[in-house]
Design a protein around this motif. Structure first.
Motif, mmCIF file in Angstrom:
data_model
loop_
_atom_site.group_PDB
_atom_site.id
_atom_site.type_symbol
_atom_site.label_atom_id
_atom_site.label_comp_id
_atom_site.label_asym_id
_atom_site.label_seq_id
_atom_site.Cartn_x
_atom_site.Cartn_y
_atom_site.Cartn_z
ATOM 1 N N GLU A 183 -4.520 52.606 98.638
ATOM 2 C CA GLU A 183 -5.707 53.069 99.361
ATOM 3 C C GLU A 183 -6.368 51.915 100.098
ATOM 4 O O GLU A 183 -6.756 52.034 101.264
ATOM 5 C CB GLU A 183 -6.688 53.694 98.367
ATOM 6 N N ALA A 198 -10.293 57.579 107.923
ATOM 7 C CA ALA A 198 -10.994 58.747 107.391
ATOM 8 C C ALA A 198 -10.009 59.584 106.584
ATOM 9 O O ALA A 198 -9.005 60.059 107.119
ATOM 10 C CB ALA A 198 -11.586 59.585 108.521
ATOM 11 N N THR A 199 -10.282 59.748 105.299
ATOM 12 C CA THR A 199 -9.431 60.577 104.452
ATOM 13 C C THR A 199 -9.972 61.995 104.461
ATOM 14 O O THR A 199 -11.142 62.225 104.132
ATOM 15 C CB THR A 199 -9.397 60.044 103.013
ATOM 16 N N ALA A 241 -13.174 68.141 103.327
ATOM 17 C CA ALA A 241 -13.977 67.046 102.771
ATOM 18 C C ALA A 241 -13.495 65.767 103.435
ATOM 19 O O ALA A 241 -12.294 65.494 103.465
ATOM 20 C CB ALA A 241 -13.817 66.959 101.259
ATOM 21 N N THR A 243 -13.866 61.564 103.826
ATOM 22 C CA THR A 243 -14.367 60.320 103.247
ATOM 23 C C THR A 243 -14.114 59.182 104.227
ATOM 24 O O THR A 243 -12.981 58.953 104.646
ATOM 25 C CB THR A 243 -13.668 59.995 101.912
ATOM 26 N N ASP A 246 -17.594 54.489 101.988
ATOM 27 C CA ASP A 246 -18.306 55.008 100.816
ATOM 28 C C ASP A 246 -18.994 56.332 101.099
ATOM 29 O O ASP A 246 -19.641 56.889 100.217
ATOM 30 C CB ASP A 246 -19.362 53.990 100.342
ATOM 31 N N GLU A 247 -18.880 56.827 102.308
ATOM 32 C CA GLU A 247 -19.569 58.064 102.689
ATOM 33 C C GLU A 247 -18.638 59.259 102.577
ATOM 34 O O GLU A 247 -17.515 59.245 103.073
ATOM 35 C CB GLU A 247 -20.100 57.961 104.122
ATOM 36 N N VAL A 248 -19.111 60.305 101.917
ATOM 37 C CA VAL A 248 -18.330 61.527 101.739
ATOM 38 C C VAL A 248 -19.093 62.699 102.332
ATOM 39 O O VAL A 248 -20.269 62.922 102.010
ATOM 40 C CB VAL A 248 -18.055 61.811 100.245
ATOM 41 N N ASP A 250 -18.726 66.560 102.335
ATOM 42 C CA ASP A 250 -17.980 67.631 101.667
ATOM 43 C C ASP A 250 -18.457 68.986 102.159
ATOM 44 O O ASP A 250 -19.551 69.435 101.834
ATOM 45 C CB ASP A 250 -18.168 67.527 100.153
#
Length: 266
Positions: A183, A198-199, A241, A243, A246-248, A250
């Motif tokens: 990762e 971006a995941t 969703a 990520t 550190d920002e998610v 959802d």
């Protein structure tokens, strides 16, 4: 990595960028140097000792590695030991990142940057999605060489050689599990290509139009080009969703249903 170590790491990355020779070989040799440093804590301590003369440390690095590695690699290593590191292990960590950066540069120079980045992520997901393969490459009781060879046997014809090398380095799992290390490598690769990683988790694989729309939205939000790494997860049910760092964000149906359930439960 923070403070003086981060500054020294950035100087090493800049030294990689300045190399004009075979940067793929540079990457391989830098990772080999990491192996040497990991296996020799005493050497690592001497090369990062702030009380030792900088030139003496650089000459020691040249003496240890000069007979095996190219002049370009030794030059990067001299830059590395010339820096200040908060901890001895930070030197090896910084050189590992420099090795990955060299592979990115090699792929970019060959016009394979996108194929490299996409292939790295998708191959990594294939490994993580195969229970037996994931267990095998994560088994620290097995020799590292055997784990690397297993990935070469399974993925060697599916990704560019530089991406395979990055995947193989992740099996060493120096700073965490195979999954966490990979990762981090994906994030580093995106950064070295001037993009944000971006995941995206979705119930199905997004088509090209959906990817373009989502990438456009994220680019406007973050002010930078975005590399979408899509993970198909049936548990999502609907929506996505995302990520970024550190920002998610959802917006999945499963999360909404869980929120509703909690609200009803009081």
């Amino acid at each position: 990595m923070r403070g003086t170590s981060a500054k020294s790491r950035d100087e090493v990355l800049a030294a990689v960028d300045a190399v004009q020779g075979d940067v793929a070989e540079l990457g391989t040799q830098l990772l080999a140097a990491v192996d040497v440093l990991d296996a020799n804590p005493a050497l690592r301590r001497v090369l990062t000792d702030p009380s030792t003369d900088t030139e003496a440390k650089q000459d020691l690095a040249s003496s240890v590695f000069g007979g095996t590695f190219s002049a370009d690699t030794v030059g990067v290593l001299r830059t590395a030991v010339g820096g200040r590191w908060a901890a001895g292990r930070d030197l090896a960590d910084g050189l590992e990142q420099a090795g990955i950066a060299a592979y990115v540069r090699s792929a970019q120079d060959a016009g394979e940057g996108q194929r490299f980045e996409t292939g790295l992520f998708e191959a990594g997901q294939a490994v993580l999605g195969d229970v037996d393969l994931r267990r095998a490459v994560s088994d620290k009781s097995a020799p590292v060489a055997a784990r690397k060879q297993l990935l070469a046997d399974v993925l060697g014809d599916k990704v560019v050689p530089t991406a395979l090398a990055v995947l193989q380095q992740a099996t060493v799992a120096r700073t965490g599990s195979f999954e966490k290390v990979l990762e981090g490598f994906n994030v580093l690769v995106a950064q070295r290509r001037g993009r944000l990683a971006a995941t995206v988790r979705a119930a199905y694989d997004l088509d090209d139009a959906e990817r373009e729309r989502l990438a456009s939205v994220l680019q406007r939000k973050y002010g930078a080009e975005v590399q979408l790494n899509v993970i198909v997860d049936p548990a999502v049910v609907g929506g996505v969703a995302v990520t970024v760092g550190d920002e998610v964000v959802d917006a999945t149906m499963s999360t909404r249903l869980e929120s509703a359930r909690r609200a009803l439960a009081g």
